[in-house]
Design an enzyme around this catalytic site. Sequence first.
Site, short mmCIF file in Angstrom:
data_model
loop_
_atom_site.label_atom_id
_atom_site.label_comp_id
_atom_site.label_asym_id
_atom_site.label_seq_id
_atom_site.Cartn_x
_atom_site.Cartn_y
_atom_site.Cartn_z
N THR A 176 44.82 45.12 42.17
CA THR A 176 45.33 45.62 43.45
C THR A 176 44.18 46.24 44.24
O THR A 176 43.12 46.53 43.69
CB THR A 176 46.40 46.72 43.27
OG1 THR A 176 45.77 47.94 42.84
CG2 THR A 176 47.45 46.31 42.27
N ASP A 177 44.39 46.46 45.52
CA ASP A 177 43.48 47.32 46.26
C ASP A 177 43.87 48.77 45.96
O ASP A 177 44.87 49.03 45.27
CB ASP A 177 43.55 47.01 47.76
CG ASP A 177 42.25 47.36 48.48
OD1 ASP A 177 41.50 48.23 47.97
OD2 ASP A 177 41.98 46.78 49.54
N TYR A 178 43.10 49.69 46.47
CA TYR A 178 43.25 51.12 46.18
C TYR A 178 44.68 51.60 46.45
O TYR A 178 45.15 51.56 47.59
CB TYR A 178 42.26 51.89 47.04
CG TYR A 178 41.89 53.27 46.58
CD1 TYR A 178 40.66 53.51 45.98
CD2 TYR A 178 42.75 54.33 46.77
CE1 TYR A 178 40.29 54.78 45.57
CE2 TYR A 178 42.41 55.61 46.36
CZ TYR A 178 41.17 55.84 45.77
OH TYR A 178 40.82 57.11 45.37
N GLY A 224 47.43 50.19 45.87
CA GLY A 224 48.26 49.14 46.46
C GLY A 224 49.69 49.14 45.97
O GLY A 224 50.62 48.81 46.71
#
Length: 767
Positions: A287-289, A291
């Site tokens: 995931t992104d930060y 997410g």
Amino acid sequence: MRLKNHIVILALLSVSVIFAQKKKTVAIAPKNQFISELLSRMTLDEKLGQLNLPTSGDITTGQAGSSDIAKKIKEGKVGGLFNIKSVSRIKEVQKVAIEQSRLKIPLIFAMDVIHGYETIFPIPLGLSSSWDMPMIQQTARIAANEATADGINWTFSPMVDLSREPRWGRVSEGSGEDTYLGSQIAKAMVNGYQNNDLKAKNSLLACVKHFALYGAPEAGRDYNTVDMSRVRMYNEYFPPYKAAVDAGVGTAMASFNEVDGIPATGNKWLMTDVLRNQWKFNGFVVTDYTGIPEMIEHGMGDLQNCSSLALKAGIDMDMVGEGFLSTLKKSLEEGKISMSDIDTAVTRILAAKYDLGLFENPYKNCDIDLAKKEIFSKENRDFARKVAAESMVLLKNDKNILPLKKSGTIALFGPLFDNKANMPGTWSVAANFDKPITILEGLKSTVGKSVNILSARGCNFLSTAAEEKININPHNPKSYVRDNRTDEELIAEALEVAKKSDVLIAVLGEGAEMNGECSSRSSIELPLVQKRLLDELLKTGKPVVLVLFTGRPLVLVEEDKKLSTILNVWFPGSEAGLAISDVLFGDVNPSGKLTATWPRNVGQIPIYYNHKNTGRPLNNKEGKFQKFLSNYLDVPNEPLYPFGYGLSYTNFEYSNLKTSSSKMNFSEKVSISVDVLNSGNYDGKEIVQLYIRDVVGSITRPMKELKGFKKIFLKKGEKQTVTFEISVEDLKFYNSDLQFVAEEGQFEIFIGKDSDATNKINLELVK
């Protein structure tokens, strides 16, 4: 037999640790067998731990064993860490995992190595303007050499988000608006980072991001809603991601936005149907930060529901959110997910660690001697200087003020002429901000003995009120200190300096943190205080050169009208001042070309070259309004600077466009050639661009599409025949059924200096 195998695998892991500490490696079992045996030994908590990617927090050397994150590592609750730097710190943390956790599974260490590690290259949008694939690949190779020498083995790059939205700050991190060019750069970056051998000591695991469509946010506002048809996805926005997958990228990162009404982080169609089933991606997805918890605000339920949704969709690693770590056990008990779902994700992460050789040698990237030799070396800096110069785009040079003579008195003005921290640009996470070379330093070291160099601030970045809202340089506040004199006092000083000078260089534009993540702008013009300085300098009647720093296309209508010379340098990186000097004084002839269209005002956005026609197209380029056609009352349809645009100190003429055949069947290839003459007074490089138009299709087709380019060098007076080969693959597109097809019929082929190329020849595709 199973117990025996368990004992063997644990013995092998222990032996590998002993040998790794001696800087040696040992052979281990084949991957599938190794991972299967290891997985069978893991508790549920240890499995969930492999899916957890926290940030390193405040771990410092000597504190790794006592930090809160160390406790989780000992318990097997961490799969990797990011934003931790230096061999000593990484080795210390890795020792906790190898010596104090039950199964001794090594951590993977990641960092945002976006456009260089400590040797910083131009921002990605600038890099793309070189149109030089071998050079771009080499920048990634150097970044990998430096990062791996310092303990890093995974980068969150390349970002391949196609974008036609200059208000969006992260346009600076991508390669512009074009599908074809973006795909070529995606491949070059992946190959540069990974170097086709993940086990090699200097191979850096790449991560293509942000999957998918992140570059098309409504209103240009970061993290905002994205909505588009699947035909557009497949034909325009998906190909750069697929190109990275085809190049063998090891990991992918989910985007923040929604896709078809479901956040990408929880979108099974995107992560499983497209990425894995259609494209055959076999790496892991992170995931992104935060997410996963951010899906709560999207309206997808609580953290437990969002976490199970993400896992079922095909997400393997949770960055910072810790939803997997804290909720998946409960979801498993409730039957919302299966152990198979968890095992699949864990297997992918263990496979990446195996491929990197971390089980054989967890400390393979921990060599202090190599770090001292490799990082920020003179050789790397020299290459960064070359790359920066190749990336700059000459936007205007009507009176041939450039190149400058190496004599007389030159004055520098603006908030950027002696500002170290702003030279690297956004996402220079590992940079040492005391090391970049400013323009003042660069000119003094290159021409300072023959040119008298004066300087004055002239203005700040923004007005006082505006600078109170924007932190111009949060990473190194000491490098930019606002001058608290009034605007009038600053301009008065500048004009006194201007009186003593022959040429005036205004170094203006954006600060590094005015673009990048969460740096969207509703107005993309130069700030008023900078415009005022320019106007006052122009009133002197002396030659004025605008050296422009920017991470996005800007609206420069006023500047283009008033100034005769504009050099766009993007954010050039570590060797900024030297590279800018090289171009200003003609040691390098600029050859960069824009990879994003520059609008006349924000009202034209989105504006891009490969648009489709309407049923009522405006067919004049003079900007004359015509009723009942698709145009504006107050501005021409045409951009200020088109895609592919860029000037040189010399002139190039195109002639004799021809094809080896006017017809082509589905199994043939046709050659298209053009003669290019350097008719000016300088040696130079030209980027020859080939565009194709599909005249009639089963669905509407773009007016032009880039399908080839070649960067050539010609001495003054030299002519070269440039040849392209076209096959049926160049004519394919996704139809309304999302089938990748080529259709019989007429095509127009254009070759020229930019997307406005008018040299045209016809080609017919027949069965």
